[in-house]
Scaffold this motif. Sequence first.
Motif, PDB file in Angstrom:
ATOM      1  N   SER A 182      27.341  48.680 -16.804  1.00  0.00           N
ATOM      2  CA  SER A 182      27.620  48.148 -18.138  1.00  0.00           C
ATOM      3  C   SER A 182      26.842  48.896 -19.214  1.00  0.00           C
ATOM      4  N   LEU A 183      25.617  49.329 -18.880  1.00  0.00           N
ATOM      5  CA  LEU A 183      24.814  50.070 -19.846  1.00  0.00           C
ATOM      6  C   LEU A 183      25.446  51.424 -20.164  1.00  0.00           C
ATOM      7  N   VAL A 184      25.875  52.137 -19.131  1.00  0.00           N
ATOM      8  CA  VAL A 184      26.535  53.431 -19.349  1.00  0.00           C
ATOM      9  C   VAL A 184      27.839  53.239 -20.113  1.00  0.00           C
ATOM     10  N   ALA A 185      28.604  52.207 -19.748  1.00  0.00           N
ATOM     11  CA  ALA A 185      29.869  51.943 -20.441  1.00  0.00           C
ATOM     12  C   ALA A 185      29.635  51.589 -21.905  1.00  0.00           C
ATOM     13  N   THR A 186      28.569  50.852 -22.194  1.00  0.00           N
ATOM     14  CA  THR A 186      28.270  50.476 -23.577  1.00  0.00           C
ATOM     15  C   THR A 186      27.916  51.697 -24.413  1.00  0.00           C
ATOM     16  N   ILE A 187      27.066  52.574 -23.872  1.00  0.00           N
ATOM     17  CA  ILE A 187      26.704  53.803 -24.596  1.00  0.00           C
ATOM     18  C   ILE A 187      27.933  54.668 -24.827  1.00  0.00           C
ATOM     19  N   LEU A 188      28.763  54.807 -23.789  1.00  0.00           N
ATOM     20  CA  LEU A 188      29.973  55.626 -23.912  1.00  0.00           C
ATOM     21  C   LEU A 188      30.968  55.000 -24.885  1.00  0.00           C
ATOM     22  N   CYS A 189      31.061  53.682 -24.863  1.00  0.00           N
ATOM     23  CA  CYS A 189      31.986  52.985 -25.770  1.00  0.00           C
ATOM     24  C   CYS A 189      31.539  53.122 -27.220  1.00  0.00           C
ATOM     25  N   PHE A 190      30.250  52.924 -27.480  1.00  0.00           N
ATOM     26  CA  PHE A 190      29.743  53.065 -28.843  1.00  0.00           C
ATOM     27  C   PHE A 190      29.946  54.488 -29.360  1.00  0.00           C
ATOM     28  N   SER A 191      29.671  55.473 -28.501  1.00  0.00           N
ATOM     29  CA  SER A 191      29.823  56.873 -28.919  1.00  0.00           C
ATOM     30  C   SER A 191      31.291  57.198 -29.191  1.00  0.00           C
TER      31      SER A 191
ATOM     32  N   TYR B 256      34.135  49.297 -17.809  1.00  0.00           N
ATOM     33  CA  TYR B 256      34.004  47.867 -18.097  1.00  0.00           C
ATOM     34  C   TYR B 256      34.930  47.040 -17.204  1.00  0.00           C
ATOM     35  N   MET B 257      36.151  47.533 -16.967  1.00  0.00           N
ATOM     36  CA  MET B 257      37.083  46.814 -16.102  1.00  0.00           C
ATOM     37  C   MET B 257      36.494  46.608 -14.713  1.00  0.00           C
ATOM     38  N   MET B 258      35.962  47.678 -14.149  1.00  0.00           N
ATOM     39  CA  MET B 258      35.367  47.574 -12.812  1.00  0.00           C
ATOM     40  C   MET B 258      34.142  46.659 -12.824  1.00  0.00           C
ATOM     41  N   ALA B 259      33.315  46.790 -13.869  1.00  0.00           N
ATOM     42  CA  ALA B 259      32.092  45.985 -13.927  1.00  0.00           C
ATOM     43  C   ALA B 259      32.400  44.507 -14.105  1.00  0.00           C
ATOM     44  N   THR B 260      33.317  44.170 -15.028  1.00  0.00           N
ATOM     45  CA  THR B 260      33.637  42.759 -15.262  1.00  0.00           C
ATOM     46  C   THR B 260      34.352  42.139 -14.063  1.00  0.00           C
ATOM     47  N   THR B 261      35.215  42.914 -13.409  1.00  0.00           N
ATOM     48  CA  THR B 261      35.883  42.403 -12.203  1.00  0.00           C
ATOM     49  C   THR B 261      34.871  42.118 -11.108  1.00  0.00           C
ATOM     50  N   TYR B 262      33.927  43.023 -10.928  1.00  0.00           N
ATOM     51  CA  TYR B 262      32.878  42.812  -9.928  1.00  0.00           C
ATOM     52  C   TYR B 262      32.001  41.619 -10.302  1.00  0.00           C
ATOM     53  N   ASN B 263      31.663  41.493 -11.592  1.00  0.00           N
ATOM     54  CA  ASN B 263      30.838  40.371 -12.028  1.00  0.00           C
ATOM     55  C   ASN B 263      31.536  39.039 -11.779  1.00  0.00           C
ATOM     56  N   PHE B 264      32.838  39.005 -12.052  1.00  0.00           N
ATOM     57  CA  PHE B 264      33.578  37.770 -11.815  1.00  0.00           C
ATOM     58  C   PHE B 264      33.616  37.434 -10.320  1.00  0.00           C
ATOM     59  N   ALA B 265      33.793  38.455  -9.490  1.00  0.00           N
ATOM     60  CA  ALA B 265      33.793  38.210  -8.042  1.00  0.00           C
ATOM     61  C   ALA B 265      32.437  37.711  -7.565  1.00  0.00           C
ATOM     62  N   VAL B 266      31.356  38.247  -8.154  1.00  0.00           N
ATOM     63  CA  VAL B 266      30.012  37.812  -7.768  1.00  0.00           C
ATOM     64  C   VAL B 266      29.787  36.354  -8.152  1.00  0.00           C
ATOM     65  N   LEU B 267      30.202  35.985  -9.375  1.00  0.00           N
ATOM     66  CA  LEU B 267      30.029  34.601  -9.802  1.00  0.00           C
ATOM     67  C   LEU B 267      30.851  33.646  -8.936  1.00  0.00           C
TER      68      LEU B 267
END
Length: 272
Positions: free
Chosen positions: A45-54, A249-260
């Motif tokens: 998520s950190l890498v995706a956030t930096i890449l998204c902002f840039s 972000y898609m991969m991260a949020t999907t994984y986060n939802f599966a973890v929860l």
Amino acid sequence: MEAFLLDGRKTTMETPSEENQDQRQDKRGCFECCIKCLGGVPYASLVATILCFSGVALFCGCGHVALTGTVTILETHFSKVTSDHAMLTDVIQLMQYVIYGIASFFFLYGIILLAEGFYTTSAVKELHSEFKTTICGRCISGMFVFLTYILGVAWLGVFGFSAVPVFLFYNMWSTCAAMRSPIANLTNIDSICVDVRQYGIIPWNATPGKACGSTLGDICNTSEFYLSYHLYIVACAGAGATVIALLIYMMATTYNFAVLKFKSREDCCTKF
């Protein structure tokens, strides 16, 4: 090590080796704490956030300036009558306002997804033993998954749309380069033209609507053309970077939802 005082009381004295051992344990505790904190960082998520902002910053900033340069080129060289390009000017101004909204939205959305990544990663690493999942948390995580997929598909369209002005400016630039080549001396330079009316940018009754020969070469040498062309390329690259960030972000949020979801099942099983 034990010792006796003058009044008969017993006390303990630590040897240098015991003191060194205590210091090593303190240092080891700090090291383990740092490792545990670093383990709770959502690096995806950190890498995706930096890449998204840039990417969003490049797309919005460069796209805004490039659109302004495009209006200047059209008004100066291709459409001398204001009424012919009035609608195009309004559309470009609307797109510039949309760019402001896109920049603000993705700045806020990136921060929210990064915070959600920290929240879920803490659940994975079990930094807090009292962590419990809730239905509300799982619903919010599922909403982020759905919204990120929608935004990813939308930005694929934005990326394709941002490639259109790059293609148009490249055609004009390649035509100017062809006129300067030795092969162009075999033909009449004035017969080499670029007609922007065929792209639907301005109506067919716009005057002059096209540029030929030396006039076209002068347009390609202007600072507005040179700057707008390269800014469109950078804006297209920024849109591509945003698409990559949304895929992460898609991969991260999907994984986060599966973890929860897995954590909620685990909590149900440990109740009994």
